[in-house]
Write an enzyme that holds these catalytic residues in place. Structure first.
Site, PDB file in Angstrom:
ATOM      1  N   GLU A 280      12.729  14.733   5.195  1.00  0.00           N
ATOM      2  CA  GLU A 280      13.054  14.362   6.585  1.00  0.00           C
ATOM      3  C   GLU A 280      13.842  15.446   7.297  1.00  0.00           C
ATOM      4  O   GLU A 280      13.777  15.563   8.509  1.00  0.00           O
ATOM      5  CB  GLU A 280      13.841  13.038   6.613  1.00  0.00           C
ATOM      6  CG  GLU A 280      12.942  11.840   6.764  1.00  0.00           C
ATOM      7  CD  GLU A 280      13.668  10.548   7.104  1.00  0.00           C
ATOM      8  OE1 GLU A 280      14.921  10.503   7.080  1.00  0.00           O
ATOM      9  OE2 GLU A 280      12.979   9.558   7.382  1.00  0.00           O
ATOM     10  N   HIS A 301       5.047  15.697 -20.181  1.00  0.00           N
ATOM     11  CA  HIS A 301       3.794  15.179 -20.732  1.00  0.00           C
ATOM     12  C   HIS A 301       2.885  14.609 -19.654  1.00  0.00           C
ATOM     13  O   HIS A 301       1.940  13.882 -19.960  1.00  0.00           O
ATOM     14  CB  HIS A 301       4.099  14.136 -21.817  1.00  0.00           C
ATOM     15  CG  HIS A 301       4.849  14.748 -22.951  1.00  0.00           C
ATOM     16  ND1 HIS A 301       4.224  15.271 -24.053  1.00  0.00           N
ATOM     17  CD2 HIS A 301       6.177  14.990 -23.116  1.00  0.00           C
ATOM     18  CE1 HIS A 301       5.142  15.783 -24.866  1.00  0.00           C
ATOM     19  NE2 HIS A 301       6.334  15.630 -24.320  1.00  0.00           N
ATOM     20  N   LYS A 415       6.819   3.991  13.801  1.00  0.00           N
ATOM     21  CA  LYS A 415       7.698   2.858  14.142  1.00  0.00           C
ATOM     22  C   LYS A 415       7.236   2.216  15.439  1.00  0.00           C
ATOM     23  O   LYS A 415       7.155   0.990  15.544  1.00  0.00           O
ATOM     24  CB  LYS A 415       9.130   3.368  14.370  1.00  0.00           C
ATOM     25  CG  LYS A 415       9.959   3.547  13.140  1.00  0.00           C
ATOM     26  CD  LYS A 415      11.412   3.780  13.588  1.00  0.00           C
ATOM     27  CE  LYS A 415      12.280   4.223  12.447  1.00  0.00           C
ATOM     28  NZ  LYS A 415      13.622   4.583  12.863  1.00  0.00           N
TER      29      LYS A 415
HETATM   30  O1  PA5 Z   1      17.866   9.684   7.336  1.00  0.00           O
HETATM   31  C1  PA5 Z   1      17.617   8.890   8.210  1.00  0.00           C
HETATM   32  O2  PA5 Z   1      18.184   8.948   9.320  1.00  0.00           O
HETATM   33  C2  PA5 Z   1      16.626   7.768   8.002  1.00  0.00           C
HETATM   34  O3  PA5 Z   1      15.974   7.875   6.800  1.00  0.00           O
HETATM   35  C3  PA5 Z   1      17.334   6.436   8.048  1.00  0.00           C
HETATM   36  O4  PA5 Z   1      18.282   6.374   7.015  1.00  0.00           O
HETATM   37  C4  PA5 Z   1      16.370   5.266   7.933  1.00  0.00           C
HETATM   38  O5  PA5 Z   1      15.333   5.382   8.869  1.00  0.00           O
HETATM   39  C5  PA5 Z   1      17.098   3.969   8.135  1.00  0.00           C
HETATM   40  O6  PA5 Z   1      17.758   4.003   9.371  1.00  0.00           O
HETATM   41  P1  PA5 Z   1      18.925   3.017   9.712  1.00  0.00           P
HETATM   42  O7  PA5 Z   1      20.061   3.301   8.784  1.00  0.00           O
HETATM   43  O8  PA5 Z   1      19.252   3.309  11.126  1.00  0.00           O
HETATM   44  O9  PA5 Z   1      18.398   1.624   9.523  1.00  0.00           O
END
Ligand code: PA5
Length: 461
Positions: A280, A301, A415
């Site tokens: 990410e 393995h 989303k």
């Molecule tokens: O790193 C990030 O920002 C995302 O992976 C969030 O952790 C994830 O989308 C969950 O978001 P939130 O904590 O707002 O529910």
């Protein structure tokens, strides 16, 4: 202190696929720029560094309350709001639920079967629910919160509110609103700290305290490595070296895949946490490094063949554990079986360490770059170091790539389309897009394709 050994990334050890000191030196100006960006807090999200000196008294009080009142501790969250807690749970308390209370469940999906199982396994009257969401709007977490809230209300009535702990933004979002309206117990994820950099906030520290781990040790470890990872001198700074080596492997050698291989079962979730951090943070603008989680010695393995002889597109990152803290001797039995005798008298930790070293060497001999992070032992102090080390490295690599390592624009479209399908207000156009796409998808299906009606006039014989 954790150590980084990168000999097997260098050309004098692995040959032409390795890097030279000169290439790295030539890159100094870029490294200094990236260092400056971090020091100057070019992105407000570098606020994760401030977590190392946070006040943890509220987290500790909340954990005490949970331990005193709960048989079960259920976390609802996803992505950065779940992967960090799971990495801490598994690293620090393997097989936790078979050994200790409160039992811990981390529900980080919307798979109805999993939630059914969890609900059938716990007594809601003695369960504390920690809802974790920085934004307070993530659909998966919102859905599971609504379900649990409803169920707990039915079982506990007004008392249900006392069983929720909400970890979210200090001011904004739907969850903060509900906290204020319902008077719920809550903890904050400081503004600026984004999900995948939040493990050392209340997101991970509450779980750590609930399972009896010293959260101060996690922070102390992180603080100690931070001092090293703030050094402007590249050759003294393990996070920068780690980052620049991976970056140059991509740029100079087209090695875009980073395989994370801890040699400890309990660190497998850490490699999943690492994968989110890398994917990410770095995968954007058609740039990035592709992480892939693995486990030693198990995956020798299943995957080692690919690493040794497959495409020349990977860097393998080992995590070696110097002292497993426990050991088991391999007994001296079946003396007549020549093929087993060599093992007798040795221990499992000797064997796993030999396998790790042998794999490093086998890869190096095959001209496959790899490096090793060495940790003295698996404890809170060194786990805190690993988390922070990788976070600084991710920010640093992001700066080298010239991208923002703290946003995730590529996650948004999926989303929004989901919102459209689920009927969220303002997302009607997205719903229409899905419907149009469904019409296109109808054509290319194998299960229902009757070749006599094939749109391309394919004939059955
Ligand atoms: O790193 C990030 O920002 C995302 O992976 C969030 O952790 C994830 O989308 C969950 O978001 P939130 O904590 O707002 O529910």
């Amino acid at each position: 202190m954790i150590e980084l050994n990168f000999s097997n990334m260098m050309e004098d050890v692995v040959g032409v696929n390795g890097l030279s000191g000169g290439i790295i030196e030539n890159f100094r100006d870029r490294i200094e720029d990236a260092h400056k960006q971090i020091q100057d807090r070019a992105w407000p999200e570098l606020a994760f560094i401030d977590l190392l000196s946070q006040d943890t008294s509220e987290i500790k009080n909340t954990a005490r309350h949970i331990r005193e009142t709960s048989e079960n501790f259920l976390i609802l969250g996803i992505g950065g709001s779940a992967l960090g807690p799971r990495a801490i749970l598994e690293a620090m308390s393997p097989f936790h639920n078979l050994r200790k209370k409160p039992r811990v469940f981390i529900y980080d999906n919307v798979d109805p079967r999993t939630l059914k199982h969890i609900i059938s396994l716990v007594d809601l009257k003695t369960t504390s629910v920690n809802v974790i969401s920085k934004s307070g709007s993530t659909a998966e977490t919102a859905a599971s919160f609504l379900i649990l809230w409803n169920k707990m209300k039915k079982v506990l009535g007004r008392e249900a509110s006392n069983r929720f702990i909400v970890t979210t933004d200090p001011e904004k979002g739907n969850l903060r609103k509900i906290v204020n309206e319902e008077g719920l117990r809550s903890l904050i994820i400081p503004q600026g700290v984004v999900g995948r950099y939040s493990v050392l906030s209340s997101v991970g520290l509450l779980l750590a305290k609930v399972i009896g781990i010293d959260s101060d040790e996690l922070l102390r470890g992180a603080m100690d490595i931070h001092k090293k990872c703030s050094d402007s001198e590249l050759w003294q700074n393990p996070a920068y070296l780690f980052g620049v080596l991976l970056y140059l492997m991509d740029k100079e050698k087209h090695r875009t895949i980073n395989v994370m291989v801890p040699y400890a079962d309990s660190l497998k979730p850490l490699s999943e946490w690492f994968c989110q951090l890398w994917a990410e943070s770095l995968g954007k603008e058609e740039k990035g490094l592709t992480p892939y989680p693995s486990l030693g010695a198990t995956d020798q393995h299943s995957q080692l063949q690919l690493w040794t002889e497959g495409l020349q597109d990977k860097v393998i990152i080992f995590i070696r554990i110097n002292d497993y803290g426990v050991d088991i001797k391999i007994p001296d039995i079946f003396k007549g079986t020549e093929g087993f005798n060599y093992l007798s008298g040795h221990t499992l930790s000797e064997l796993i360490k030999a396998e790790e070293e042998a794999t490093e060497l086998a890869l190096a001999k095959a001209g496959r770059p790899n490096m090793t992070i060495i940790i003295p032992q698996i404890d809170a102090y060194h786990l805190g170091q690993l988390f922070h080390f990788f976070e600084i490295a991710a920010a640093f690599i992001g700066a080298l790539f010239g991208i923002n390592p703290f946003n995730q624009p590529g996650v948004e479209e999926g989303k929004n389309l989901t919102y459209g399908m689920m009927g969220k207000k303002g997302f009607g156009a997205k719903r229409k897009e899905v419907e149009e796409h469904r019409a296109k998808r109808g054509k290319w299906k194998v299960n229902k394709l009757n070749l006599s009606q094939c749109p391309h006039n394919c004939k059955t014989n």
